[in-house]
Design an enzyme around this catalytic site. Sequence first.
Site, short mmCIF file in Angstrom:
data_model
loop_
_atom_site.label_atom_id
_atom_site.label_comp_id
_atom_site.label_asym_id
_atom_site.label_seq_id
_atom_site.Cartn_x
_atom_site.Cartn_y
_atom_site.Cartn_z
N ARG A 26 -0.11 4.63 2.96
CA ARG A 26 -0.04 4.37 4.40
C ARG A 26 0.21 5.59 5.28
NH1 ARG A 26 4.22 -0.27 4.70
NH2 ARG A 26 4.62 0.14 2.49
N GLU A 40 -4.97 3.11 -10.60
CA GLU A 40 -5.64 1.82 -10.37
C GLU A 40 -6.78 1.65 -11.37
OE1 GLU A 40 -6.13 2.74 -5.87
OE2 GLU A 40 -6.05 0.56 -6.04
N TRP A 65 -9.11 5.58 -0.57
CA TRP A 65 -9.63 6.16 -1.81
C TRP A 65 -8.71 5.73 -2.92
CZ3 TRP A 65 -8.27 9.02 2.53
CH2 TRP A 65 -6.97 9.56 2.51
N CYS A 125 0.81 -1.21 0.00
CA CYS A 125 0.00 0.00 0.00
C CYS A 125 0.85 1.26 0.00
CB CYS A 125 -0.94 0.01 1.21
SG CYS A 125 -1.94 1.50 1.30
N1 ARG Z 1 -6.72 -1.88 -7.11
C1 ARG Z 1 -8.05 -2.15 -6.61
C2 ARG Z 1 -9.07 -1.63 -7.62
O1 ARG Z 1 -8.71 -1.04 -8.58
C3 ARG Z 1 -8.30 -1.50 -5.27
C4 ARG Z 1 -7.27 -1.80 -4.20
C5 ARG Z 1 -7.32 -0.86 -3.03
N2 ARG Z 1 -7.01 0.49 -3.46
C6 ARG Z 1 -7.02 1.57 -2.67
N3 ARG Z 1 -6.75 2.73 -3.22
N4 ARG Z 1 -7.26 1.51 -1.38
O2 ARG Z 1 -10.26 -1.76 -7.46
#
Ligand code: ARG
Length: 349
Positions: A61, A228, A223, A58
């Site tokens: 953090r 991602e 968030w 992560c």
């Molecule tokens: N990578 C995952 C997604 O795209 C989420 C993982 C957690 N990500 C976060 N920013 N807390 O759905």
Amino acid sequence: MLLEQLQNFLEQYTAENKLTPSYVEQRLQQIHAAGTVEYTSEEIDYAMKLAWRNSNKCIGRLFWKSLHTFDRRDLRTPQAIYEALIEHIDYATNGGKIRSTISVFDPSVRIWNHQLVRYAGYETASGIIGDPASVEFTKKCLELGWRGEQGRFDVLPLVIQVADDAPVVFDIPAAHILEVPLRHPTLEWFSELGLKWYAVPMISDMKVDVGGIEFISVPFNGWYMGTEIGARNLADENRYNMLPTIAEKMGLDTSKNASLWKDYALVELNRAVLYSYKEDGVSIVDHHTAVEQFLLFEKQEQQAGRDVTGNWVWLVPPLSPATADIYHRTLDNTKKKPFYCYQKPPFHL
Ligand code: ARG
């Protein structure tokens, strides 16, 4: 062995919260007398924060202390658990000003979803509709009687199991699900692609071991970091695979790798994600800022006298990786307890 793990956790809890050292002995005695390990809400809350601080994968953090914990260990019925999950979703979503949140359930509870909100994926004769990553779970939901609408962005139901009872399926009312339709600051046709994503990533299939006790249902969220969505969920070939479509629309030469059409398309898709979330007032962080925040976290940890551990492969952003400071270093991937980890899915495929 169990006692040792229990003691280690209580010692860390006591030390970091500056409690009187006798707290450990006192708690061990209570637990011994009760014949079962029942953590206090404060201990559970701190354990969940620690597990976040120890999440080597992560990048976010820095904010570990701000985690909000809902202690839901008293709930035993699917209906009550469903209502608690809806409360989690509402509290975390907060109209777009996302709050890092975790709900801790009794280990007899199991949530079948990978994330509380996720899009279905349907296998059809003409290919997959929706999110290919959800195909297997979607099949399960259909088997359990859920009816999908065969759309690209159908939110899957919550599937909740208590002990060995049959799992129960609950639709999430649309009013609880915040989504962001994607558009682009300059490319007007972008909105016509009909892309969107949900606001809050709430991982619901990981477990955490606290002092030898496993908590297998601890849905949590932060968030999004833009990449991602923009460099993975919507871009990966085995996910929504949008780069060819976007490149085509941009008029790029997709017949030659060296035209860098994938790179151009990636950047515009990521711009659209960040632009749309920002404009809608939904919390999101770009990968450059996220790296800066991670460096701050490292500094903060150093000042607290702790080594920072991290998983390079996960922490280096998938977009412009070498612009990130951490790209140029090696990281120590030692696993400190407690930490969130994967577990076997509760259903057979
Ligand atoms: N990578 C995952 C997604 O795209 C989420 C993982 C957690 N990500 C976060 N920013 N807390 O759905």
